[in-house]
Design an enzyme around this catalytic site. Structure first.
Site, PDB file in Angstrom:
ATOM      1  N   ASP A  65       0.809  -1.350   0.074  1.00 34.35           N
ATOM      2  CA  ASP A  65      -0.186   0.001  -0.121  1.00 34.35           C
ATOM      3  C   ASP A  65       0.844   1.195  -0.140  1.00 34.35           C
ATOM      4  O   ASP A  65       1.871   1.381   0.753  1.00 34.35           O
ATOM      5  CB  ASP A  65      -0.942  -0.087   1.218  1.00 34.35           C
ATOM      6  CG  ASP A  65      -1.855   0.983   1.248  1.00 34.35           C
ATOM      7  OD1 ASP A  65      -2.850   0.911   0.379  1.00 34.35           O
ATOM      8  OD2 ASP A  65      -2.199   1.947   2.123  1.00 34.35           O
ATOM      9  N   GLU A  90       1.720  -0.443  -4.970  1.00 36.57           N
ATOM     10  CA  GLU A  90       0.717   0.773  -5.287  1.00 36.57           C
ATOM     11  C   GLU A  90       1.392   1.866  -5.538  1.00 36.57           C
ATOM     12  O   GLU A  90       1.797   2.303  -4.501  1.00 36.57           O
ATOM     13  CB  GLU A  90      -0.340   0.750  -4.417  1.00 36.57           C
ATOM     14  CG  GLU A  90      -1.432   1.503  -4.796  1.00 36.57           C
ATOM     15  CD  GLU A  90      -2.216   2.350  -3.637  1.00 36.57           C
ATOM     16  OE1 GLU A  90      -3.293   2.815  -3.931  1.00 36.57           O
ATOM     17  OE2 GLU A  90      -1.624   2.611  -2.455  1.00 36.57           O
TER      18      GLU A  90
HETATM   19  C1  NOJ Z   1      -4.423   3.070  -0.804  1.00 35.95           C
HETATM   20  C2  NOJ Z   1      -5.480   2.170  -0.346  1.00 35.95           C
HETATM   21  O1  NOJ Z   1      -5.857   1.245  -1.717  1.00 35.95           O
HETATM   22  C3  NOJ Z   1      -6.694   2.982   0.008  1.00 35.95           C
HETATM   23  O2  NOJ Z   1      -7.933   2.197   0.125  1.00 35.95           O
HETATM   24  C4  NOJ Z   1      -6.299   3.684   1.355  1.00 35.95           C
HETATM   25  O3  NOJ Z   1      -7.323   4.377   1.636  1.00 35.95           O
HETATM   26  C5  NOJ Z   1      -4.888   4.300   1.412  1.00 35.95           C
HETATM   27  N1  NOJ Z   1      -3.988   3.619   0.661  1.00 35.95           N
HETATM   28  C6  NOJ Z   1      -4.320   4.430   2.578  1.00 35.95           C
HETATM   29  O4  NOJ Z   1      -4.010   3.396   3.187  1.00 35.95           O
END
Ligand code: NOJ
Length: 559
Positions: free
Chosen positions: A211, A270
């Site tokens: 993440d 990500e």
């Molecule tokens: C990316 C995640 O996909 C999202 O859902 C989240 O709110 C943020 N990161 C913070 O963790």
């Protein structure tokens, strides 16, 4: 140390071509009727996933959480939320998935914990400057009584990025206040995350989704830049918060852990970066090895837009020896069957504006603009037909295989997303509504009781049982396409050239490419219907009347 299950092939490169199915666990299947999806519910649906034909599942967080951000606020990264089950349930789920030939990817959230994490509670109880506070990012407030935040930064969900703790200090949270950012300069924080990776890898997890992979390393030396200065500074080594070079060392350490397992654990970052050279750093074999390619997620349904993103991505991957991970939807964006019904931004448009367009559409009440409300779905099917024919891996988001659209008609009191509460945005609940498994029952087969987010009536038309009975349904199309893809990939010479793709001539508004093994994919985005080339039709995203390829349709052929 755990090795892969005996039922999975010992393939070190499985992730390069895998079709991964993202599960948002609280909205997938509920076994006990509390309205929240759980691990036992997921295990009961392994047969569905196997029949769908995906290679792996990625589970969004299932860890203990107050759900201030849909589970991305984690109290304990090495435990299961009791509402979702136990570690024993996790092990049973992993065993069932492995037995069915599916790999398991879990979400790692290393930028922040929740404000209920034991280390954060310790930090709050400890004095300024104490070692407990050094695990997070605490700074003194400004002003005569230190009541003003250290600077004017805003959190991603709105409001200040700093939260006061009552003794003149503030802590940094790039997301919600319930998500304090870790201090990655602290060796204890690094070591604790390595322990988390081992914990899940030892339990047989096959890979990790990382993440906000670009935000861990920070330079917060004084003076802090203002929000305006920050906004103008591109992510990269000079940006205080995003994409700093220090991340290389962090992920190199992680890679060492991944490679201690057999087969090595995979990782996908990500990383919403627009600089592809920087993005490539995370996809290097000595780093995470893979990043989501969000370019198509942000592109209009347009032949030129697709080719302009696919061709350079393939060239970059070939140059680096990396692979690609295509994606159209996830739990953070408007479902693509809705997005594709919206007016296009145009081929020259700035990619990043599509999110603003989608958000404005949601806020306006989300009326589908065309009289023909099937257009978005036809395009959605055609687009995934294109992605599944590309070299690389594809990540699907639960419910897209049913053709679900965004749920826009949701009462304010039902909404959960911090974006709704902290900004003037509607938020992401509309793509997180629990799945319809059948056309009736208290939550359409999701569980024995009502679901934690309300399902609209029209969800019943998209129920799994309804679509299973219809050979023309979106679910039937996904199943066939995934089966054909699996068959075609098996025929590639190993190690072969899994990245190979050759562009062929196509009418304006369409794309045509050939893959190794003599099959090709033709996508008609916006051209008038045109005759199909000679060949055996392997699958098509929609009807092919008069042996022509209509607009918003993809076909795979073998010649
Ligand atoms: C990316 C995640 O996909 C999202 O859902 C989240 O709110 C943020 N990161 C913070 O963790």
């Amino acid at each position: 140390m755990a090795t892969a299950s005996a039922s999975l092939p010992r393939d070190h490169d499985w992730w390069r071509t895998a079709v991964v199915y993202q599960i948002y666990p609280r909205s997938f299947a509920d076994s006990d009727g509390d309205g929240i999806g759980d691990l036992a519910g997921l295990t009961s649906r392994v047969g569905y996933l196997r029949r769908l034909g995906v290679d792996a599942v990625w589970l969004s967080p299932f860890y203990p959480s107050a759900l201030a951000d849909g589970g991305y606020d984690i109290d304990d990264h090495r435990a299961v939320d009791p509402r979702l089950g136990s570690l024993a349930d996790f092990d049973a789920m992993t065993a069932a998935l492995h037995e069915a030939g599916l790999r398991v990817i879990v979400d790692i959230v290393p930028n922040h914990s929740s404000n209920r994490h034991r280390w954060f509670l310790e930090a709050l109880a400890a004095a300024k400057g104490s070692p407990a506070r050094q695990r997070y990012i605490f700074r003194d407030g400004r002003g005569p009584d230190q009541s003003e935040p250290p600077n004017d930064w805003k959190g991603a969900f709105g409001g200040s990025a700093w939260e006061a703790v009552g003794d003149g200090q503030f802590y940094l949270h790039l997301f919600a206040p319930e998500q304090p950012d870790w201090n990655w300069d602290n060796p204890e924080v690094r070591a604790d995350h390595l322990e988390t990776l081992h914990f899940w890898a030892d339990r047989g997890v096959d890979g990790f989704r990382v993440d906000v992979a670009v935000a861990l390393a920070k330079d917060l030396s004084e003076p802090l830049l203002s929000a305006a200065e920050l906004a103008w500074r591109p992510a990269g080594p000079d940006h205080p918060l995003y994409d700093r070079d220090e991340l290389d060392e962090i992920y190199a350490q992680w890679r060492t852990v991944f490679n201690q397992y057999d087969p090595p654990r995979s990782a996908v970052g990500e990383a919403w970066l627009s600089d592809h050279d920087r993005l490539a750093r995370y996809a290097r074999p000595d780093s995470l090895g893979q990043v989501f390619d969000f370019d198509l997620l942000r592109a209009d349904f347009d032949a030129r837009a697709y080719r302009d993103r696919i061709a350079p991505a393939l060239a970059r991957a070939a140059h680096l020896g990396s692979s690609l991970t295509w994606v159209l939807s996830n739990h953070d964006v408007v479902r693509h069957a809705s997005r594709f019904g919206l007016p296009p931004l145009g081929p020259e448009a700035d990619n990043s504006k599509s999110e603003a367009r989608d958000a404005a559409w949601l806020k306006s009440g989300g009326q589908e603009p065309a009289e023909d409300t099937g257009l978005g779905l036809r395009r959605a099917r055609a687009a995934v037909g294109c992605l599944l024919a590309l070299p690389g891996s594809v990540c699907l988001y639960q419910g897209e295989e049913l053709g679900l659209r965004e749920v826009v008609d949701m009462p304010a009191e039902a909404r959960q997303d911090p974006i709704f509460f902290r900004s003037d945005g509607v938020g992401r609940d509309g793509c997180r509504v629990p799945l319809p498994w059948q056309a009736d029952g208290p939550s359409l087969g999701f569980g024995p009781g009502p679901a934690h987010l309300p399902q609209p009536d029209w969800f019943a038309d998209f129920a799994v049982t309804v679509e299973e009975a219809d050979p023309e349904s979106t679910l039937s199309f996904y199943r066939l396409a995934l089966a054909v893809r699996r068959h075609l990939l098996r025929q590639l010479p190993r190690p072969g050239d899994p990245m190979g793709l050759e562009w062929l001539r196509a009418p304006v508004g369409a794309l045509h490419f050939r893959r190794p093994g003599g099959w090709h994919c033709l996508v008609n985005f916006t051209a008038p219907p045109f005759p199909l080339p000679a060949g055996e039709v392997l699958t098509a995203s929609g009807p092919l009347p008069d042996d022509k390829l209509p607009e918003a349709t993809t076909v795979w052929l073998r010649s």
